[in-house]
Design an enzyme around this catalytic site. Structure first.
Site, mmCIF file in Angstrom:
data_model
loop_
_atom_site.group_PDB
_atom_site.id
_atom_site.type_symbol
_atom_site.label_atom_id
_atom_site.label_comp_id
_atom_site.label_asym_id
_atom_site.label_seq_id
_atom_site.Cartn_x
_atom_site.Cartn_y
_atom_site.Cartn_z
ATOM 1 N N LYS A 165 -6.919 6.618 10.773
ATOM 2 C CA LYS A 165 -8.605 6.561 10.902
ATOM 3 C C LYS A 165 -8.410 6.455 12.386
ATOM 4 C CE LYS A 165 -10.468 4.098 7.110
ATOM 5 N NZ LYS A 165 -10.951 2.565 6.783
ATOM 6 N N ASP B 201 -5.815 0.197 -1.873
ATOM 7 C CA ASP B 201 -6.463 -0.684 -2.734
ATOM 8 C C ASP B 201 -7.830 -1.262 -2.338
ATOM 9 O OD1 ASP B 201 -5.094 -2.350 -0.923
ATOM 10 O OD2 ASP B 201 -5.797 -4.167 -2.184
ATOM 11 N N ASP C 154 -5.075 1.825 10.772
ATOM 12 C CA ASP C 154 -6.644 1.881 11.142
ATOM 13 C C ASP C 154 -6.680 1.365 12.812
ATOM 14 O OD1 ASP C 154 -9.425 1.237 10.157
ATOM 15 O OD2 ASP C 154 -8.974 -0.778 9.578
ATOM 16 N N GLY D 137 0.781 -1.326 -0.115
ATOM 17 C CA GLY D 137 -0.066 -0.031 0.023
ATOM 18 C C GLY D 137 0.747 1.276 -0.082
ATOM 19 N N PHE E 57 -14.227 3.392 3.620
ATOM 20 C CA PHE E 57 -13.277 2.662 3.022
ATOM 21 C C PHE E 57 -12.409 3.583 1.989
ATOM 22 C CE2 PHE E 57 -11.292 -0.561 0.513
ATOM 23 C CZ PHE E 57 -10.513 -1.312 1.386
ATOM 24 N N ARG F 72 -5.218 1.465 -6.796
ATOM 25 C CA ARG F 72 -4.154 2.142 -6.118
ATOM 26 C C ARG F 72 -3.732 3.109 -7.235
ATOM 27 N NH1 ARG F 72 -2.056 -1.658 -2.283
ATOM 28 N NH2 ARG F 72 -2.135 -4.023 -2.624
ATOM 29 N N GLU G 185 3.891 4.170 5.836
ATOM 30 C CA GLU G 185 2.606 3.283 5.771
ATOM 31 C C GLU G 185 1.495 4.091 4.990
ATOM 32 O OE1 GLU G 185 1.364 0.552 5.442
ATOM 33 O OE2 GLU G 185 0.376 -0.301 7.130
ATOM 34 N N ASP G 186 0.774 3.318 4.329
ATOM 35 C CA ASP G 186 -0.567 4.014 3.625
ATOM 36 C C ASP G 186 -1.498 4.606 4.523
ATOM 37 O OD1 ASP G 186 -1.346 1.539 4.057
ATOM 38 O OD2 ASP G 186 -1.955 1.050 2.227
HETATM 39 P P1 IMP Z 1 -4.432 -1.947 10.807
HETATM 40 O O1 IMP Z 1 -4.100 -0.460 11.403
HETATM 41 O O2 IMP Z 1 -3.589 -3.068 11.354
HETATM 42 O O3 IMP Z 1 -5.663 -2.391 11.134
HETATM 43 O O4 IMP Z 1 -4.325 -2.105 9.262
HETATM 44 C C1 IMP Z 1 -4.011 -1.267 8.400
HETATM 45 C C2 IMP Z 1 -4.406 -2.137 7.129
HETATM 46 O O5 IMP Z 1 -5.411 -2.140 6.606
HETATM 47 C C3 IMP Z 1 -3.760 -0.847 5.891
HETATM 48 O O6 IMP Z 1 -2.335 -0.933 5.824
HETATM 49 C C4 IMP Z 1 -4.385 -1.133 4.744
HETATM 50 O O7 IMP Z 1 -3.692 -2.289 4.017
HETATM 51 C C5 IMP Z 1 -5.689 -1.735 5.373
HETATM 52 N N1 IMP Z 1 -6.981 -0.760 5.416
HETATM 53 C C6 IMP Z 1 -7.252 -0.310 6.468
HETATM 54 N N2 IMP Z 1 -8.289 0.782 6.171
HETATM 55 C C7 IMP Z 1 -8.311 0.676 4.889
HETATM 56 C C8 IMP Z 1 -8.833 1.554 3.767
HETATM 57 O O8 IMP Z 1 -9.898 2.448 4.175
HETATM 58 N N3 IMP Z 1 -8.655 1.368 2.642
HETATM 59 C C9 IMP Z 1 -7.833 0.341 2.095
HETATM 60 N N4 IMP Z 1 -6.854 -0.411 3.093
HETATM 61 C C10 IMP Z 1 -7.341 -0.306 4.315
HETATM 62 MG MG MG Z 2 -0.993 -1.614 4.355
#
Ligand code: IMP
Ligand code: MG
Length: 184
Positions: free
Chosen positions: A135, A163, A107, A49, A156, A169, A103-104
């Site tokens: 987020k 993606d 979450d 990402g 989302f 992407r 990082e992208d």
């Molecule tokens: P977390 O912080 O471990 O919950 O995960 C983050 C990952 O979930 C990111 O690196 C993305 O790959 C994916 N992700 C979370 N929210 C989104 C979104 O809104 N769009 C696309 N990917 C997302």
């Molecule tokens: Mg990611």
């Protein structure tokens, strides 16, 4: 295929425009360069990402940098305990380095807390996080990125590296994916 028609078919609203991204990347590059002055930063690109954001961020830095990568994907376990798969890129060596994770999106925070742990266990001197999107409402672990491009609501998002099933992407902006796409 007409790319603009295609965009209107998949995006409900634009969250972050191409212009806003360009401005923010420049600001972040300046801020990071000030903070790492006199040091060499080791940019850890979290694939897939963050490929686009990392490419822009490293070009906005005025301090010397190494660029490495790590693959990370998170899965929900049976009792909704997040499990994160991590694969280190070739030549991965973080010992005594000042790591900047790029990082992208953050979450729940599970992915980057697992990545941070791996980097600390491997002897990194320091670990900071630069995330393009955040987020904050969704966080389940205590993780505070030092550098954040934009806070976004709990929707989302796709584009600029983010993606849905590896699609979208390529958009140079961030938009909210139409629900029809993932309900198909
Ligand atoms: P977390 O912080 O471990 O919950 O995960 C983050 C990952 O979930 C990111 O690196 C993305 O790959 C994916 N992700 C979370 N929210 C989104 C979104 O809104 N769009 C696309 N990917 C997302
Ligand atoms: Mg990611």
């Amino acid at each position: 295929m007409d790319k603009m028609n295609n965009i209107n078919d998949v995006i409900d609203e634009i969250l972050v425009s191409e212009e806003q991204i360009k401005r923010r990347v420049k600001e972040l590059g300046e801020e990071i360069s000030r903070d790492y002055e006199g040091k060499e930063v080791c940019v850890m690109t979290v694939l897939t990402g963050s490929f686009m954001f990392a490419a822009d961020i490293v070009r906005a830095l005025s301090v010397p940098a190494r660029v490495m990568c790590i693959f990370a994907s998170s899965y929900e376990g049976t009792e909704s305990i997040g499990k994160v798969d991590i694969i280190k890129g070739r030549g991965f060596n973080v010992k005594d380095k000042d790591i900047l994770i790029v990082e992208d999106i953050v979450d729940t925070g599970r992915t980057l807390s697992a990545v941070t742990k791996v980097l600390m266990d491997e002897g990194a001197r320091s670990v900071e996080i630069c995330t393009f999107l955040d987020k904050p409402e969704r966080r389940v672990v205590d993780l505070k990125p030092k550098y954040i491009g934009f806070d976004i609501p709990n929707k989302f998002a796709v584009g600029y590296g983010l993606d849905y099933d590896h699609r979208y992407r390529q958009f140079p902006f961030v938009g909210v994916l139409k629900s029809e796409i993932y309900e198909k």
